[in-house]
Design a protein around this motif. Structure first.
Motif, short mmCIF file in Angstrom:
data_model
loop_
_atom_site.label_atom_id
_atom_site.label_comp_id
_atom_site.label_asym_id
_atom_site.label_seq_id
_atom_site.Cartn_x
_atom_site.Cartn_y
_atom_site.Cartn_z
N ARG A 124 43.75 20.36 17.81
CA ARG A 124 42.54 20.80 18.53
C ARG A 124 41.58 21.40 17.52
NH1 ARG A 124 42.35 24.22 23.97
NH2 ARG A 124 42.82 22.12 24.71
N HIS A 162 38.94 14.99 25.40
CA HIS A 162 40.25 15.63 25.56
C HIS A 162 41.11 14.58 26.27
CE1 HIS A 162 43.32 18.51 25.93
NE2 HIS A 162 42.67 19.54 26.43
N ARG A 167 34.45 18.64 27.66
CA ARG A 167 35.07 17.43 27.10
C ARG A 167 36.03 16.78 28.07
NH1 ARG A 167 37.68 21.19 22.42
NH2 ARG A 167 39.10 22.41 23.72
N THR A 168 36.65 17.57 28.95
CA THR A 168 37.60 16.97 29.90
C THR A 168 36.84 16.07 30.88
OG1 THR A 168 37.51 18.71 31.59
CG2 THR A 168 39.03 19.06 29.76
N ARG A 201 34.71 25.01 34.10
CA ARG A 201 33.96 26.24 33.77
C ARG A 201 32.76 25.89 32.88
NH1 ARG A 201 34.98 28.24 28.32
NH2 ARG A 201 36.35 26.69 27.41
N GLN A 212 31.10 26.00 29.48
CA GLN A 212 31.68 26.09 28.13
C GLN A 212 30.78 27.01 27.28
OE1 GLN A 212 34.55 23.65 27.18
NE2 GLN A 212 34.62 23.99 29.40
N LEU A 246 41.40 24.20 33.87
CA LEU A 246 41.67 25.60 33.56
C LEU A 246 41.41 25.87 32.06
CD1 LEU A 246 44.86 26.07 35.76
CD2 LEU A 246 42.52 26.73 36.35
N1 ASP Z 1 41.19 23.66 28.62
C1 ASP Z 1 40.13 22.68 28.68
C2 ASP Z 1 39.62 22.33 27.29
O1 ASP Z 1 40.22 22.71 26.31
C3 ASP Z 1 39.03 23.09 29.60
C4 ASP Z 1 38.25 24.30 29.21
O2 ASP Z 1 38.51 24.95 28.19
O3 ASP Z 1 37.31 24.60 29.95
O4 ASP Z 1 38.66 21.62 27.18
#
Ligand code: ASP
Length: 303
Positions: A111, A139, A172-173, A227, A229, A263
């Motif tokens: 990551r 992601h 990104r998700t 959420r 970012q 999340l």
């Molecule tokens: N855990 C997810 C990500 O790493 C979503 C987020 O952080 O909002 O993208």
């Protein structure tokens, strides 16, 4: 829509997971069947194998689910979840860190805050790399587990209306899941404030965009919430919006809708909705571990 085609599409995902663009429908079917099997099996096909979890950004679920997945499969993990305690803090390049870890491992889960980090890592690594989030880019393993959750919750993917809400610009998700869903016969609705709308490149004819959930929820089968970012916003954008799911929305929603979130949540889904049977975000995490087990087995050559 502009087609997003890059060289990495040529790289088999078993060698490096960079983008969801690498996965065909048969690949997805196979990964999901393997995840189904692994969710009830006690075999340890990755005994003697090791991965490194190399995380330049915070993570709870992705890092620990890869860790749990690898351990359940009989393998080991070198966890580097806080790069400031590694030689990265002395100025080591990503390339040198990857070259180091490939000496000790059979695969690296990466990551990074830069969008091009996965491709840079792949270009120097002799072991498989798994993109666990590259900046605001993609992601892919999250998108696979999101799709697997949809399949498990609804029993099908084709024919569904999926509504994605929140920070669609930097999330990104959302980018990965939107692309992956294009392989299926789904209707997509996007709910976001003006400043955080989905980049035009991901939109297709037939999609609808909404400024609030009220108008979009009634026919939704899957509501996918994200959420804002904050760490990726250029400066202090004052976002004048209220993108929380409320009990009023849930009353208008279908009885069989599933509510998903990658999340962490920071107010978009109040905890009083956790007991609603449609809230699937905790089940989603568990499904994620099975999907990651399936990917690790396929990539690290387990029996
Ligand atoms: N855990 C997810 C990500 O790493 C979503 C987020 O952080 O909002 O993208």
């Amino acid at each position: 829509m502009d087609t997003i085609v890059a060289d990495y599409v040529e790289i088999p995902w078993q060698r490096a997971v960079i983008s969801v663009d690498q996965f065909t429908k048969p690949d997805i079917t196979e990964i999901f069947s393997s995840a189904d099997r692994l969710s009830v099996s006690r075999t340890t096909p990755l005994g003697g194998k090791t991965i490194a979890n190399l995380f330049y950004e915070p993570s709870t679920r992705t890092s620990s689910s890869f860790h749990a997945a690898m351990t359940k499969l009989g393998g080991n993990v070198i966890p580097i979840n806080e790069v400031k305690y590694s030689s990265v803090s002395k100025g080591e390049t990503l390339e040198d860190t990857i070259r180091t870890l490939e000496c000790y491992t059979d695969g690296i889960v990466l990551r990074h805050y830069d969008d091009d980090a996965t491709e840079r890592a792949v270009s120097v690594s002799s072991v498989p790399i798994i993109n666990a989030g590259n900046g605001a880019g993609e992601h892919p393993t999250q998108a696979l587990l999101d799709l697997y959750t949809i399949q498990r919750e609804q029993g099908q993917i084709d024919g569904l209306t999926v509504t994605l809400m929140g920070d669609l610009k930097y999330g990104r998700t959302v980018h990965s899941l939107t692309k992956l869903l294009r392989q299926f016969d789904v209707r997509l609705q996007f709910v976001a404030p003006d400043e955080l709308r989905l980049p035009r490149t991901y939109l297709q004819e037939g999609d609808t965009e909404h400024s609030n959930l009220r108008t979009a929820i009634a026919h939704t089968n899957i509501l996918y919430v994200t959420r804002v970012q904050k760490e990726r916003l250029p400066g202090a954008i004052d976002i004048d919006c209220d993108y929380a799911v409320t009990s009023e929305h849930m009353e208008r929603a279908r009885d069989d809708m599933a509510l998903l979130h990658p999340l962490p949540r920071v107010g978009e889904i109040p905890s009083y909705l956790d007991s609603d049977p449609r809230s699937a975000y905790f089940r989603q995490m568990k499904y994620g571990m099975y999907v990651r087990m399936a990917l690790l087995v396929a990539m690290l050559g387990g029996a």
